[in-house]
Design a protein around this motif. Structure first.
Motif, PDB file in Angstrom:
ATOM      1  N   UNK A 127       0.871  -1.172   0.000  1.00 33.11           N
ATOM      2  CA  UNK A 127       0.000   0.000   0.000  1.00 33.11           C
ATOM      3  C   UNK A 127       0.911   1.226   0.000  1.00 33.11           C
ATOM      4  N   UNK A 128       0.558   2.226  -0.772  1.00 32.16           N
ATOM      5  CA  UNK A 128       1.402   3.421  -0.876  1.00 32.16           C
ATOM      6  C   UNK A 128       1.455   4.225   0.414  1.00 32.16           C
ATOM      7  N   UNK A 129       0.541   3.962   1.333  1.00 31.43           N
ATOM      8  CA  UNK A 129       0.559   4.648   2.627  1.00 31.43           C
ATOM      9  C   UNK A 129       1.469   3.959   3.636  1.00 31.43           C
ATOM     10  N   UNK A 130       2.001   2.807   3.274  1.00 25.98           N
ATOM     11  CA  UNK A 130       2.801   1.988   4.190  1.00 25.98           C
ATOM     12  C   UNK A 130       4.279   2.354   4.099  1.00 25.98           C
ATOM     13  N   UNK A 131       4.831   2.862   5.198  1.00 24.97           N
ATOM     14  CA  UNK A 131       6.248   3.251   5.213  1.00 24.97           C
ATOM     15  C   UNK A 131       7.161   2.045   5.010  1.00 24.97           C
ATOM     16  N   UNK A 132       6.752   0.889   5.524  1.00 19.76           N
ATOM     17  CA  UNK A 132       7.566  -0.310   5.355  1.00 19.76           C
ATOM     18  C   UNK A 132       7.604  -0.744   3.887  1.00 19.76           C
ATOM     19  N   UNK A 133       6.514  -0.485   3.152  1.00 21.93           N
ATOM     20  CA  UNK A 133       6.495  -0.778   1.719  1.00 21.93           C
ATOM     21  C   UNK A 133       7.413   0.173   0.960  1.00 21.93           C
ATOM     22  N   UNK A 134       7.410   1.427   1.353  1.00 21.07           N
ATOM     23  CA  UNK A 134       8.308   2.440   0.777  1.00 21.07           C
ATOM     24  C   UNK A 134       9.766   2.005   0.938  1.00 21.07           C
ATOM     25  N   UNK A 135      10.104   1.551   2.132  1.00 21.57           N
ATOM     26  CA  UNK A 135      11.467   1.107   2.407  1.00 21.57           C
ATOM     27  C   UNK A 135      11.753  -0.221   1.706  1.00 21.57           C
ATOM     28  N   UNK A 136      10.787  -1.141   1.750  1.00 26.54           N
ATOM     29  CA  UNK A 136      10.980  -2.450   1.126  1.00 26.54           C
ATOM     30  C   UNK A 136      11.164  -2.354  -0.377  1.00 26.54           C
ATOM     31  N   UNK A 137      10.466  -1.424  -1.013  1.00 33.99           N
ATOM     32  CA  UNK A 137      10.614  -1.207  -2.453  1.00 33.99           C
ATOM     33  C   UNK A 137      12.061  -0.837  -2.787  1.00 33.99           C
ATOM     34  N   UNK A 138      12.638   0.062  -2.014  1.00 34.97           N
ATOM     35  CA  UNK A 138      14.036   0.487  -2.251  1.00 34.97           C
ATOM     36  C   UNK A 138      14.999  -0.664  -1.984  1.00 34.97           C
ATOM     37  N   UNK A 139      14.784  -1.385  -0.888  1.00 35.99           N
ATOM     38  CA  UNK A 139      15.681  -2.505  -0.543  1.00 35.99           C
ATOM     39  C   UNK A 139      15.639  -3.598  -1.602  1.00 35.99           C
ATOM     40  N   UNK A 140      14.438  -3.879  -2.109  1.00 34.80           N
ATOM     41  CA  UNK A 140      14.307  -4.913  -3.142  1.00 34.80           C
ATOM     42  C   UNK A 140      14.992  -4.473  -4.428  1.00 34.80           C
ATOM     43  N   UNK A 141      14.814  -3.221  -4.822  1.00 34.06           N
ATOM     44  CA  UNK A 141      15.461  -2.721  -6.038  1.00 34.06           C
ATOM     45  C   UNK A 141      16.984  -2.797  -5.908  1.00 34.06           C
ATOM     46  N   UNK A 142      17.505  -2.460  -4.736  1.00 37.24           N
ATOM     47  CA  UNK A 142      18.954  -2.540  -4.527  1.00 37.24           C
ATOM     48  C   UNK A 142      19.436  -3.989  -4.591  1.00 37.24           C
ATOM     49  N   UNK A 143      18.630  -4.913  -4.069  1.00 39.10           N
ATOM     50  CA  UNK A 143      18.994  -6.331  -4.113  1.00 39.10           C
ATOM     51  C   UNK A 143      19.004  -6.844  -5.544  1.00 39.10           C
ATOM     52  N   UNK A 144      18.026  -6.449  -6.329  1.00 40.78           N
ATOM     53  CA  UNK A 144      17.971  -6.863  -7.736  1.00 40.78           C
ATOM     54  C   UNK A 144      19.184  -6.323  -8.483  1.00 40.78           C
TER      55      UNK A 144
END
Length: 249
Positions: free
Chosen positions: A23-40
């Motif tokens: 959900x775009x309101x979820x701060x953990x999703x905001x952070x997880x999106x960046x972490x996943x992109x860095x992992x990829x």
């Protein structure tokens, strides 16, 4: 050996599907999106490609969605007050401190406050973006939406803002986007995706399914994502996983 045998076409590059429920309101999703992109990005040496699809989830039900306050006609931030009402002052401050630490570790900016509003329209636009342009279009739109919520004090339920975002990523022009958002296109699809997520046991986000075999619940570090992605990428695509692996934050 015939000439045709000696010129066999190479096998197509393996694709690993990642479903990121958020959900775009979820701060953990905001952070997880960046972490996943860095992992990829850390898997570029491997002969695989990752197809990331964001699917919707809503943390706010209709009854709990706060009214965005206005001062002299201008929308003002309401996230701090919303969290205090939901968790109490002490717990809200403790949770936000943890979020600030995780964001800093991920290298993400984070505003002290923001606008909390229903994200359904944003999800409809995101689903449409993936249908039209895959992750190449949905990814940049996600970045705009997360940035809007967590750094730019923007309202992701605002049609004008979303229409502008749609035009920026090449999904449609502002007029087309406004018509889309004021209609019901993709609404059923979004609702069905949310219902399917809840039916499968998702009750919080982010929830990530990798290659149909691994499920990660909660935000993880880049290192955790990287370890799992590399393990899956280096395994045989025919290898079956006996059970879903759940890694909780």
């Amino acid at each position: 050996m015939s000439d045709s045998d000696s010129t066999l076409s190479p096998e197509p590059q393996r694709t690993i599907k990642i479903i990121f429920i958020s959900d775009y309101l979820c701060a953990f999703c905001y952070i997880g999106n960046k972490s996943l992109k860095d992992a990829i990005a850390g898997c570029r040496d491997l002969d695989v490609r990752f197809d990331v699809e964001f699917r919707p989830f809503t943390l706010l039900c209709q009854s709990s969605a706060p009214e965005v306050p206005k001062v002299k006609g201008e929308k003002v931030p309401n996230r701090k007050n919303y969290l205090i009402r939901k968790f109490g002052k002490e717990q809200a401050e403790s949770k936000w401190k943890m979020i600030e630490e995780l964001a800093q570790k991920a290298g993400l900016p984070l505003a002290e406050d923001g606008i909390v509003a229903r994200s359904t329209l944003a999800h409809r636009l995101s689903v449409k973006a993936y249908k039209v342009g895959g992750q190449a279009m949905q990814g940049p739109l996600n970045d705009i939406l997360f940035k809007a919520v967590f750094t730019d004090y923007q309202d992701v339920s605002d049609v004008e803002f979303l229409a502008d975002a749609a035009e920026k990523v090449g999904l449609m022009n502002k007029t087309e986007a406004t018509t889309f958002l004021e209609d019901t296109d993709c609404k059923n699809c979004v609702n069905q995706m949310i219902e399917a997520a809840r039916a499968s046991g998702v009750n919080g986000v982010p929830s990530i399914i990798i290659d149909g075999k691994w499920a990660l619940n909660g935000v993880q570090s880049t290192e955790c994502y990287l370890q799992i992605l590399r393990k899956i990428a280096q395994s045989s695509p025919m290898t079956e996983c006996a059970s879903i692996v759940s890694v909780k934050s």
